[in-house]
Design a protein around this motif. Structure first.
Motif, mmCIF file in Angstrom:
data_model
loop_
_atom_site.group_PDB
_atom_site.id
_atom_site.type_symbol
_atom_site.label_atom_id
_atom_site.label_comp_id
_atom_site.label_asym_id
_atom_site.label_seq_id
_atom_site.Cartn_x
_atom_site.Cartn_y
_atom_site.Cartn_z
ATOM 1 N N ASN A 1 0.908 -1.270 -0.107
ATOM 2 C CA ASN A 1 0.022 0.028 0.130
ATOM 3 C C ASN A 1 0.834 1.095 0.126
ATOM 4 O O ASN A 1 1.547 1.478 0.933
ATOM 5 N N PRO A 2 0.852 2.022 -1.078
ATOM 6 C CA PRO A 2 1.729 3.059 -1.385
ATOM 7 C C PRO A 2 1.681 4.329 -0.149
ATOM 8 O O PRO A 2 2.251 5.156 0.286
ATOM 9 N N ARG A 3 0.356 4.178 0.550
ATOM 10 C CA ARG A 3 0.073 5.232 1.446
ATOM 11 C C ARG A 3 0.560 4.979 2.860
ATOM 12 O O ARG A 3 0.400 5.823 3.806
ATOM 13 N N MET A 4 0.935 3.735 3.120
ATOM 14 C CA MET A 4 1.563 3.322 4.341
ATOM 15 C C MET A 4 3.123 3.305 4.440
ATOM 16 O O MET A 4 3.544 3.128 3.516
ATOM 17 N N THR A 5 3.502 3.876 5.543
ATOM 18 C CA THR A 5 4.884 3.786 5.834
ATOM 19 C C THR A 5 5.334 2.412 5.963
ATOM 20 O O THR A 5 4.272 1.466 6.194
ATOM 21 N N ARG B 1 9.708 5.703 6.050
ATOM 22 C CA ARG B 1 9.606 6.026 4.767
ATOM 23 C C ARG B 1 8.471 5.094 4.079
ATOM 24 O O ARG B 1 8.038 4.396 4.593
ATOM 25 N N TYR B 2 8.459 5.727 2.914
ATOM 26 C CA TYR B 2 7.156 5.162 2.056
ATOM 27 C C TYR B 2 7.906 4.145 0.867
ATOM 28 O O TYR B 2 8.995 4.387 0.369
ATOM 29 N N HIS C 1 7.537 3.856 -2.289
ATOM 30 C CA HIS C 1 8.046 4.209 -3.437
ATOM 31 C C HIS C 1 9.481 4.696 -3.335
ATOM 32 O O HIS C 1 10.068 5.134 -4.459
#
Ligand SMILES: Nc1ncnc2c1ncn2[C@@H]1O[C@H](COP(=O)(O)OP(=O)(O)OP(=O)(O)O)[C@@H](O)[C@H]1O
Ligand SMILES: Nc1ncnc2c1ncn2[C@@H]1O[C@H](COP(=O)(O)OP(=O)(O)OP(=O)(O)O)[C@@H](O)[C@H]1O
Ligand code: SF4
Ligand code: SF4
Ligand SMILES: [Mg+2]
Ligand SMILES: [Mg+2]
Lengths: 379, 342
Positions: A110-114, A154-155, A157
């Motif tokens: 999930n790109p929105r979670m760290t 960090r994320y 991506h």
């Protein structure tokens, strides 16, 4: 070949998965048996691999094993219990024990979670650790997979493919699983990074006493990592054997053809052989009898009508072919890699020795860590 | 064993010191590479993702707009013409004619709404003075040559009606329809299963033998390289770090990157311990090391590697490597290593 139940961590019995789609003529719905009557045992602590060409049903089988997909027929047993009829608490335990690592490290996080939140999530569900303990464990897992504890903030991506795959592995480990099923976990990675992740999986397997189920199409990766291997063709297991015997003397004509098609990384072993003509038939209309018969050089009229059953071939091997014994007499297709030259050996040893004394991951500089998006990974 | 190539024959394509930079980038994405192919020869360019293999191929084919990728230096002599100097128009006359390319993903270069027979015929009509019927005849002949079963019944198929392996065959048929002198194949089998890959590679080799086409094969698969190459260029971060005859590259690898790459690939032979790994990853254009671009990942790196780019030095017959410390065993005797390690 019957094992006591405690040694069999996962079993499947005539496991079948049918998908219906509307690809038929005039929109008629047709059904594909992506997995057809598969029966196998996976032993506690082993690395069990499933290999086969695109579309043969590897991913479907892997998903059935961890109940990411419901079976159409047949059963999957986890530690002796049918996973399709588990009570709520049993189901939770199953989710904790069986974890899945996806092929695509880019879309499975999930790109929105760290990164920290991603790894912590399974602990929240499956453990009673306090917030503080969870944070500590996240840091611990990150270092275990060769990343830095500070990366928790960090994320996804911000990481490269290999690093994202490590994050996926850390997340899979978070619930304290017994089995990890990896669907092509290293296929999307470059060779140098692939080697890092393969080593990591092997280390973690030993450290956490894991059972590893590995899906792959790369026969060299499978050779390197597996204890036992199942070869699939059009939804069915055609051969199942321990690692060395399978590569030394493949019994099923399809396995033999696969082995002969491997390009060997030595110019002295130019041996790649076109032993199979034609494409894999459409699973919408699988051939009668032995599903391999239209491409099989040994097919007889029996093969077109009678389906061969996967049966004991001695030496803890199983094969589904009417004529395997006759074919085995002059078995072809064993994989031979010519020895390396002295110079190559010498320099490989030197490289190994030198590089082992560097910390491979922490050697990467902060700036390197942040990979700008690689064009083809944006999909 | 590789086929006999006349090493004194004049190359059909000769690239010298090619450097390319994307608009606004702080460094060259391709940074001074040179290679040549002779008639009938197969040159493999091998390297990991992002090292610039496709960019090289596309720039030679004139498929990278100059407004996006600026040519900083170099020549690419094709006969007596420099491909890098040709106008768009002149390049379009060559492309698909005397120099053609096969792409990794066939669907990007097959038009989904045209029949495959017409698409192949179109390539012939574009470059040859033939009638439509003759062009279609040629299309049929080419489909036959790439061993598409019942070719005449396939002429009217649309690309989506074919399997991945068949589409790749159609691509090959199209690329070879005008008997090109040079064929550039960018990972033509990467998306395919091994059994289909074996068929396609076999086919390419057979056709090449018949036509004497020079082949530039781009791949990241060392197995494919060993199988098909006469000569090999190993590419890393926009540099050619090692090149030579295929036997020399495998039997006498000199550059630490080549060595690392080879030893990190699992073997299909019996297991021989843990895989070697190359730490870190390929640098991005924003963080391109000066000096030797492999420095941050190289276990042999010394202080001077960071600052001075190593030249491609001759280390054997037409075998070169760009490393200050090759051959490594001379610079790093094993005994010294053991002492230091204990
Ligand atoms: N959700 C679905 N609906 C319909 N058909 C499906 C579905 N998932 C898979 N299939 C079909 O089932 C068959 C097996 O697919 P699966 O993804 O398991 O193959 P695979 O061996 O993992 O292939 P690959 O190596 O390409 O990943 C294929 O024919 C596929 O088209
Ligand atoms: N049009 C473009 N504009 C800016 N950068 C680009 C462009 N095309 C490619 N690049 C970058 O150039 C570098 C080299 O890309 P290239 O496609 O040549 O790699 P490759 O060696 O072919 O890799 P792969 O094995 O993944 O195909 C990559 O970092 C890529 O992101
Ligand atoms: S059963 Fe017949 S067709 Fe099938 S693999 Fe054996 S010999 Fe070939
Ligand atoms: S020049 Fe230095 S950094 Fe580059 S490959 Fe050789 S030893 Fe390694
Ligand atoms: Mg799959
Ligand atoms: Mg590319």
């Amino acid at each position: 070949m019957k094992l006591p139940t405690r040694d069999r961590i996962i079993e499947t019995r005539s496991l079948t998965k049918r998908f219906t789609s509307n690809k038929g003529l005039f929109g008629r719905s047709v059904s594909v048996s992506a997995v057809n009557e598969v029966s196998l045992d996976i032993r506690r602590g082993e690395t069990f691999s499933i290999v086969g060409e695109s579309g043969c049903g590897k991913s479907t089988l892997a998903r059935l094993l961890v109940r990411l997909l419901p079976a159409s027929e047949g059963a999957v047993l986890y530690e002796g219990n049918d996973i399709s009829s588990l009570s709520e608490p049993e189901m939770r335990r199953l989710r904790k024990d069986l974890q899945f690592v996806f092929q695509d490290p880019f879309s499975s996080l999930n790109p929105r979670m760290t990164v920290g939140a991603l790894i912590e999530e399974p602990m929240k569900v499956h453990t009673s650790l306090s917030r503080k303990e969870r944070r500590l464990k996240v840091a611990d897992l990150l270092t275990k997979v060769g990343l830095r504890a500070a990366f928790a903030n960090r994320y996804p991506h911000e990481f490269s493919g290999g690093q994202r795959q490590r994050i996926g592995i850390a997340r899979a480990l978070a619930s304290g699983p017994k089995v990890i099923v990896g669907d092509e976990p290293v296929s999307a990675l470059d060779v140098s990074v692939q080697a890092q992740v393969i080593n990591l999986l092997e280390d973690l397997k030993a450290e956490f006493d894991l059972t590893l189920v590995l899906i792959a199409h790369d026969l060299a990766v499978i050779r390197h990592m597996s204890d036992r291997i199942a070869v699939m063709y059009l939804g069915e297991i055609v051969e199942l054997a321990p690692n060395d015997p399978l590569y030394d003397k493949p019994l099923h004509p399809y396995t033999q053809a696969l082995m002969r098609a491997i390009p060997i990384a030595s110019p002295h072993g130019r041996s790649m052989d076109v032993s199979l003509t034609g494409d894999v038939p459409s699973p919408l209309a699988p051939p009668s009898g032995c599903r391999f018969h239209p491409r099989c050089p040994h097919a007889t009229s029996l093969c077109g009508t009678e389906k061969p059953v996967l049966s004991d071939a001695g030496g803890a091997r199983m094969v589904a072919c009417h004529h395997w014994e006759k074919i085995a007499e002059n078995s072809q297709g064993s994989v031979r890699e010519p020895p390396r030259s002295e110079n190559a050996e010498k320099r490989f040893a030197l490289f190994r020795e030198k590089s082992q004394r560097q910390e491979p991951v922490t050697a990467a500089t902060e700036t390197q860590i942040k990979l700008s998006e690689r064009s083809h990974n944006n999909a | 064993m590789s086929k006999a190539i006349d090493l004194n024959a004049t190359p059909v394509l000769s690239v010298e010191n090619l450097a390319l930079r994307f608009k606004g980038a702080p460094a060259n994405i391709i940074d001074g590479i040179s290679f040549a192919v002779r008639p009938g020869e197969t040159l493999c360019i091998v390297g990991e993702s992002g090292c610039g293999k496709s960019v090289t191929a596309l720039s030679l084919m004139g498929l990278l707009p100059r407004s996006v990728a600026q040519i900083m230096s170099g020549t690419a002599m094709f006969g007596d013409r420099d491909l890098l100097e040709l106008s768009q128009r002149a390049m379009a006359d060559l492309r698909g004619n005397t120099i053609s390319m096969i792409f990794q993903e066939p669907m990007t270069s097959l038009n989904p709404s045209y029949k495959i027979g017409d698409q192949i015929a179109e390539v012939v009509l574009r470059h040859k003075h033939v009638t439509r019927a003759e062009a279609l005849q040629r299309a049929l002949q080419m489909l036959d040559r790439v061993k598409i079963p019942a070719a005449s019944s396939r002429l009217d198929d649309y690309p989506h009606e074919l399997s991945g392996g068949m589409r790749q065959r159609v691509m090959i048929a199209m690329a070879l329809a005008n008997d090109p002198a040079v064929l550039i194949a960018d990972e033509p089998t990467t998306a395919l299963d091994v059994t289909i890959q074996a068929q396609i590679i076999d086919l390419i080799e057979e056709l090449q033998k018949e036509t004497g086409t020079a082949l530039v094969m781009i791949t990241h698969d060392l197995g494919v390289v060993a199988e098909i190459a006469d000569r090999v260029c190993v590419m890393y971060a926009g540099h050619i770090v090692e090149d030579g005859p295929v036997e020399s590259i495998f039997d006498d690898p000199q550059h630490p990157y080549t060595i690392g790459l080879m030893s990190s690939v699992p073997s299909v032979g019996p297991r021989s311990g843990r895989l070697a790994t190359i730490g870190g990853m390929v640098p991005t254009i924003d963080h391109m090391p000066s000096g030797c671009r492999f420095t941050p990942r190289c276990p042999f790196a010394q202080a001077n590697c960071k600052t001075s780019p190593p030249p491609l030095d001759e280390l054997g017959p037409s075998h070169r490597a760009a490393c200050h410390y090759a051959p490594l065993e001379t610079a790093f005797p094993a005994t010294v290593l053991q002492e230091a390690g204990s």
